[in-house]
Write an enzyme that holds these catalytic residues in place. Structure first.
Site, PDB file in Angstrom:
ATOM      1  N   CYS A  33       0.829  -1.210   0.000  1.00 23.11           N
ATOM      2  CA  CYS A  33       0.000   0.000   0.000  1.00 23.11           C
ATOM      3  C   CYS A  33       0.867   1.266   0.000  1.00 23.11           C
ATOM      4  O   CYS A  33       1.569   1.537   0.972  1.00 23.11           O
ATOM      5  CB  CYS A  33      -0.909  -0.048   1.227  1.00 23.11           C
ATOM      6  SG  CYS A  33      -1.752   1.488   1.621  1.00 23.11           S
ATOM      7  N   CYS A  62       0.137   3.754   2.783  1.00 23.04           N
ATOM      8  CA  CYS A  62       0.629   3.191   4.046  1.00 23.04           C
ATOM      9  C   CYS A  62       2.127   3.473   4.199  1.00 23.04           C
ATOM     10  O   CYS A  62       2.599   3.811   5.289  1.00 23.04           O
ATOM     11  CB  CYS A  62       0.391   1.683   4.106  1.00 23.04           C
ATOM     12  SG  CYS A  62      -1.336   1.190   4.013  1.00 23.04           S
TER      13      CYS A  62
END
Length: 102
Positions: free
Chosen positions: A30, A33
């Site tokens: 991600c 993230c």
């Protein structure tokens, strides 16, 4: 520094410790993230009174489901063992501090 959890039991023990606990639900693939991770780590270093955990949703899908985490990054704040706030998506450092109440 934040702590990557190794088991569901470790997670449950941490959130039930009575301390304020910030949980970063994330995944290695991600991009947002990855952008949030250094901000979370810096926050953890500057605020040792808050337990900061990282949960990889690919490793612990049951924990993600338990807290209705369907998009990541997803931050959950636990106070007194109970979920008090939840925030999905990337947030900058000032917003993170406001989210935790620092």
């Amino acid at each position: 520094m934040s702590k990557h959890i190794a088991s569901v039991e470790e997670f449950d023990e941490a959130i039930n410790s009575g301390k304020k606990v910030l949980v970063d639900f994330n995944a290695t693939w991600c991009a947002p993230c990855k952008m949030l991770s250094p901000i979370i780590d810096k926050f953890a270093d500057e605020h040792p009174e808050v337990t900061v955990l990282k949960v990889d949703t690919d490793e612990f899908p049951g924990l993600a489901k338990r807290y209705d985490v369907y998009s990541i990054p997803n931050l959950c704040l636990f106070e007194g063992g109970k979920l008090s706030k939840q925030q999905a998506g990337f947030i900058p450092e000032p917003a993170l501090k406001a989210f935790v109440g620092e």
